[in-house]
Design a protein around this motif. Structure first.
Motif, PDB file in Angstrom:
ATOM      1  N   GLN A  52      35.559  42.461  35.236  1.00 54.19           N
ATOM      2  CA  GLN A  52      36.337  41.232  35.189  1.00 54.19           C
ATOM      3  C   GLN A  52      35.431  40.068  35.600  1.00 54.19           C
ATOM      4  O   GLN A  52      34.661  40.186  36.545  1.00 54.19           O
ATOM      5  CB  GLN A  52      37.517  41.342  36.157  1.00 54.19           C
ATOM      6  N   VAL A  53      35.514  38.972  34.866  1.00 46.98           N
ATOM      7  CA  VAL A  53      34.761  37.769  35.211  1.00 46.98           C
ATOM      8  C   VAL A  53      35.703  36.571  35.193  1.00 46.98           C
ATOM      9  O   VAL A  53      36.732  36.598  34.520  1.00 46.98           O
ATOM     10  CB  VAL A  53      33.581  37.518  34.233  1.00 46.98           C
ATOM     11  N   ASN A  54      35.358  35.545  35.955  1.00 46.86           N
ATOM     12  CA  ASN A  54      36.124  34.301  35.943  1.00 46.86           C
ATOM     13  C   ASN A  54      35.390  33.291  35.080  1.00 46.86           C
ATOM     14  O   ASN A  54      34.195  33.077  35.258  1.00 46.86           O
ATOM     15  CB  ASN A  54      36.281  33.738  37.353  1.00 46.86           C
ATOM     16  N   ARG A  55      36.104  32.703  34.152  1.00 47.62           N
ATOM     17  CA  ARG A  55      35.553  31.612  33.360  1.00 47.62           C
ATOM     18  C   ARG A  55      35.943  30.319  34.063  1.00 47.62           C
ATOM     19  O   ARG A  55      37.120  30.084  34.308  1.00 47.62           O
ATOM     20  CB  ARG A  55      36.095  31.659  31.938  1.00 47.62           C
ATOM     21  N   SER A  56      34.973  29.524  34.397  1.00 49.60           N
ATOM     22  CA  SER A  56      35.230  28.327  35.200  1.00 49.60           C
ATOM     23  C   SER A  56      36.021  27.277  34.426  1.00 49.60           C
ATOM     24  O   SER A  56      36.052  27.276  33.200  1.00 49.60           O
ATOM     25  CB  SER A  56      33.917  27.729  35.688  1.00 49.60           C
ATOM     26  N   ALA A  57      36.642  26.401  35.196  1.00 49.42           N
ATOM     27  CA  ALA A  57      37.383  25.292  34.595  1.00 49.42           C
ATOM     28  C   ALA A  57      36.393  24.371  33.900  1.00 49.42           C
ATOM     29  O   ALA A  57      35.247  24.216  34.338  1.00 49.42           O
ATOM     30  CB  ALA A  57      38.153  24.537  35.670  1.00 49.42           C
ATOM     31  N   ARG A  58      36.819  23.760  32.821  1.00 50.36           N
ATOM     32  CA  ARG A  58      35.936  22.871  32.075  1.00 50.36           C
ATOM     33  C   ARG A  58      36.764  21.911  31.233  1.00 50.36           C
ATOM     34  O   ARG A  58      37.956  22.107  31.047  1.00 50.36           O
ATOM     35  CB  ARG A  58      34.986  23.670  31.204  1.00 50.36           C
ATOM     36  N   MET A  59      36.106  20.922  30.737  1.00 53.70           N
ATOM     37  CA  MET A  59      36.764  19.980  29.844  1.00 53.70           C
ATOM     38  C   MET A  59      36.540  20.445  28.409  1.00 53.70           C
ATOM     39  O   MET A  59      35.432  20.805  28.027  1.00 53.70           O
ATOM     40  CB  MET A  59      36.193  18.567  30.015  1.00 53.70           C
TER      41      MET A  59
END
Length: 92
Positions: A52-59
């Motif tokens: 499992q990985v977290n995809r960071s917040a982005r615009m």
């Protein structure tokens, strides 16, 4: 190859009925999903790892309107092939 074809191959390879092969495959899939959901790394020797990985917040940008949109942090699943799997693909 789809799930039905994989079940048939498992059945033939293990010399077990299709129903038993289906049950085994579904159990494996379920256990992998449970473990990865609990943030455990599932390593299968000779095949690879599921994690499992977290995809960071982005615009991001809405392609139809061109407006900027905030994309939230999401969890995703990554499969990393083992070196043996990669060798098999690159040098059959």
């Amino acid at each position: 190859m789809n799930k039905v074809e994989l079940i048939e191959l498992i059945s033939a390879g293990a010399d077990i009925p299709n129903a038993a092969a289906k049950l085994a495959l579904e159990s494996i899939i379920c256990r992998i999903m449970e473990a990865v959901s609990a943030n455990e790394v599932v390593q299968i020797g000779g095949l690879g790892s599921f994690l499992q990985v977290n995809r960071s917040a982005r615009m991001g940008r809405n392609p139809s309107t061109g407006l900027s949109v905030q994309i939230l942090v999401i969890k995703s699943v990554v499969f990393r092939a083992s070196s043996a799997f990669k060798r098999q693909i690159n040098h059959p």
